[in-house]
Design a protein around this motif. Sequence first.
Motif, PDB file in Angstrom:
ATOM      1  N   LEU A 137     -52.990 -13.175 -17.324  1.00  0.00           N
ATOM      2  CA  LEU A 137     -54.231 -13.952 -17.440  1.00  0.00           C
ATOM      3  C   LEU A 137     -54.019 -15.209 -18.282  1.00  0.00           C
ATOM      4  N   ALA A 138     -53.262 -15.083 -19.365  1.00  0.00           N
ATOM      5  CA  ALA A 138     -52.977 -16.253 -20.210  1.00  0.00           C
ATOM      6  C   ALA A 138     -52.186 -17.295 -19.426  1.00  0.00           C
ATOM      7  N   ARG A 139     -51.179 -16.844 -18.644  1.00  0.00           N
ATOM      8  CA  ARG A 139     -50.408 -17.790 -17.825  1.00  0.00           C
ATOM      9  C   ARG A 139     -51.290 -18.439 -16.760  1.00  0.00           C
ATOM     10  N   ALA A 140     -52.206 -17.665 -16.183  1.00  0.00           N
ATOM     11  CA  ALA A 140     -53.123 -18.218 -15.174  1.00  0.00           C
ATOM     12  C   ALA A 140     -54.022 -19.283 -15.790  1.00  0.00           C
ATOM     13  N   ALA A 141     -54.284 -19.169 -17.097  1.00  0.00           N
ATOM     14  CA  ALA A 141     -55.123 -20.150 -17.785  1.00  0.00           C
ATOM     15  C   ALA A 141     -54.314 -21.361 -18.256  1.00  0.00           C
ATOM     16  N   GLY A 142     -52.997 -21.357 -18.007  1.00  0.00           N
ATOM     17  CA  GLY A 142     -52.179 -22.521 -18.337  1.00  0.00           C
ATOM     18  C   GLY A 142     -51.350 -22.364 -19.598  1.00  0.00           C
ATOM     19  N   GLN A 179     -48.240 -20.297 -21.936  1.00  0.00           N
ATOM     20  CA  GLN A 179     -46.951 -19.651 -21.686  1.00  0.00           C
ATOM     21  C   GLN A 179     -47.086 -18.135 -21.678  1.00  0.00           C
ATOM     22  N   ASN A 180     -47.883 -17.629 -22.607  1.00  0.00           N
ATOM     23  CA  ASN A 180     -48.115 -16.196 -22.720  1.00  0.00           C
ATOM     24  C   ASN A 180     -49.335 -15.969 -23.620  1.00  0.00           C
ATOM     25  N   LEU A 181     -49.617 -14.720 -23.924  1.00  0.00           N
ATOM     26  CA  LEU A 181     -50.785 -14.385 -24.732  1.00  0.00           C
ATOM     27  C   LEU A 181     -50.665 -14.965 -26.147  1.00  0.00           C
ATOM     28  N   GLN A 182     -49.482 -14.920 -26.735  1.00  0.00           N
ATOM     29  CA  GLN A 182     -49.304 -15.455 -28.093  1.00  0.00           C
ATOM     30  C   GLN A 182     -49.558 -16.960 -28.122  1.00  0.00           C
ATOM     31  N   HIS A 183     -49.104 -17.663 -27.112  1.00  0.00           N
ATOM     32  CA  HIS A 183     -49.343 -19.103 -27.023  1.00  0.00           C
ATOM     33  C   HIS A 183     -50.844 -19.379 -26.941  1.00  0.00           C
ATOM     34  N   MET A 184     -51.552 -18.587 -26.158  1.00  0.00           N
ATOM     35  CA  MET A 184     -52.998 -18.733 -26.019  1.00  0.00           C
ATOM     36  C   MET A 184     -53.696 -18.487 -27.359  1.00  0.00           C
ATOM     37  N   ARG A 185     -53.295 -17.417 -28.061  1.00  0.00           N
ATOM     38  CA  ARG A 185     -53.883 -17.123 -29.375  1.00  0.00           C
ATOM     39  C   ARG A 185     -53.627 -18.251 -30.370  1.00  0.00           C
ATOM     40  N   SER A 214     -52.965 -21.380 -29.772  1.00  0.00           N
ATOM     41  CA  SER A 214     -53.710 -22.574 -29.381  1.00  0.00           C
ATOM     42  C   SER A 214     -55.180 -22.474 -29.787  1.00  0.00           C
ATOM     43  N   ASN A 215     -55.780 -21.328 -29.553  1.00  0.00           N
ATOM     44  CA  ASN A 215     -57.185 -21.137 -29.938  1.00  0.00           C
ATOM     45  C   ASN A 215     -57.367 -21.140 -31.448  1.00  0.00           C
ATOM     46  N   ALA A 238     -55.513 -22.804 -33.607  1.00  0.00           N
ATOM     47  CA  ALA A 238     -55.384 -24.204 -34.026  1.00  0.00           C
ATOM     48  C   ALA A 238     -56.660 -24.977 -33.719  1.00  0.00           C
ATOM     49  N   LYS A 239     -57.242 -24.713 -32.569  1.00  0.00           N
ATOM     50  CA  LYS A 239     -58.491 -25.383 -32.195  1.00  0.00           C
ATOM     51  C   LYS A 239     -59.602 -25.052 -33.194  1.00  0.00           C
ATOM     52  N   ARG A 240     -59.706 -23.780 -33.584  1.00  0.00           N
ATOM     53  CA  ARG A 240     -60.722 -23.384 -34.570  1.00  0.00           C
ATOM     54  C   ARG A 240     -60.483 -24.055 -35.913  1.00  0.00           C
ATOM     55  N   ARG A 241     -59.208 -24.138 -36.330  1.00  0.00           N
ATOM     56  CA  ARG A 241     -58.895 -24.788 -37.615  1.00  0.00           C
ATOM     57  C   ARG A 241     -59.276 -26.261 -37.584  1.00  0.00           C
ATOM     58  N   ILE A 242     -58.992 -26.918 -36.480  1.00  0.00           N
ATOM     59  CA  ILE A 242     -59.326 -28.346 -36.371  1.00  0.00           C
ATOM     60  C   ILE A 242     -60.830 -28.549 -36.356  1.00  0.00           C
ATOM     61  N   GLU A 243     -61.537 -27.713 -35.621  1.00  0.00           N
ATOM     62  CA  GLU A 243     -62.990 -27.855 -35.527  1.00  0.00           C
ATOM     63  C   GLU A 243     -63.689 -27.547 -36.839  1.00  0.00           C
ATOM     64  N   THR A 244     -63.105 -26.680 -37.651  1.00  0.00           N
ATOM     65  CA  THR A 244     -63.741 -26.326 -38.919  1.00  0.00           C
ATOM     66  C   THR A 244     -63.166 -27.094 -40.096  1.00  0.00           C
ATOM     67  N   ARG A 245     -62.306 -28.058 -39.811  1.00  0.00           N
ATOM     68  CA  ARG A 245     -61.723 -28.866 -40.884  1.00  0.00           C
ATOM     69  C   ARG A 245     -62.836 -29.629 -41.600  1.00  0.00           C
TER      70      ARG A 245
END
Length: 185
Positions: free
Chosen positions: A38-43, A45-51, A53-54, A56-63
């Motif tokens: 499912l993680a690869r289908a979402a673009g 590399q794997n589940l760890q990459h997806m985690r 990335s998300n 990092a996104k939360r850290r940036i948004e809550t900076r």
Amino acid sequence: MTKTPIPLHVDDLTGFARALNHQLGEASPPHLSLMNMLARAAGFQNLQHMRASNAAKRRIETRPDAEPLDMRTVERAFIQFDAAGCLKRWPSRRAVQTLALWALWASIPAGISLTETEVNERLGQEHLFDDPATLRRTMISCGLLTRQIDGSDYRRIEQSPSPEAQAVIREVTLRRRNRAAVGAA
């Protein structure tokens, strides 16, 4: 006929994978393999990459927003300059001195080698208390200006000013432009 994309948002990948696993029944791969698929289908590399990335996104948004300016010190620096953008007197407080030096730093052209006389002339145009040597030496000690040992080559050190220094540079530059406009008229 073109296809209209259908967006899919899943709040929890684990719950989605369990539901899909239940629907697939016996043909379903192991849970972790399904989540990686499912993680690869979402673009990703794997589940760890997806985690990652998300996260990092939360850290940036809550900076937190940029640190607030010390407006009192900025105001004290403004007071040191006249309406034409000339430094009236040498400030007594070190923080105000530094901000005033940044405004003088901005008046020195970037990437150009100047002699001591040329630096003194430029600084002389930007202050009223007739002490370019103090200004020049202090700029060197603060890391805003560099020179050769023999004093033959002075250069502005390129760096990013603090937010307070940027505010002072903007205000003093505006005053200098007004001075130039009045002088040209």
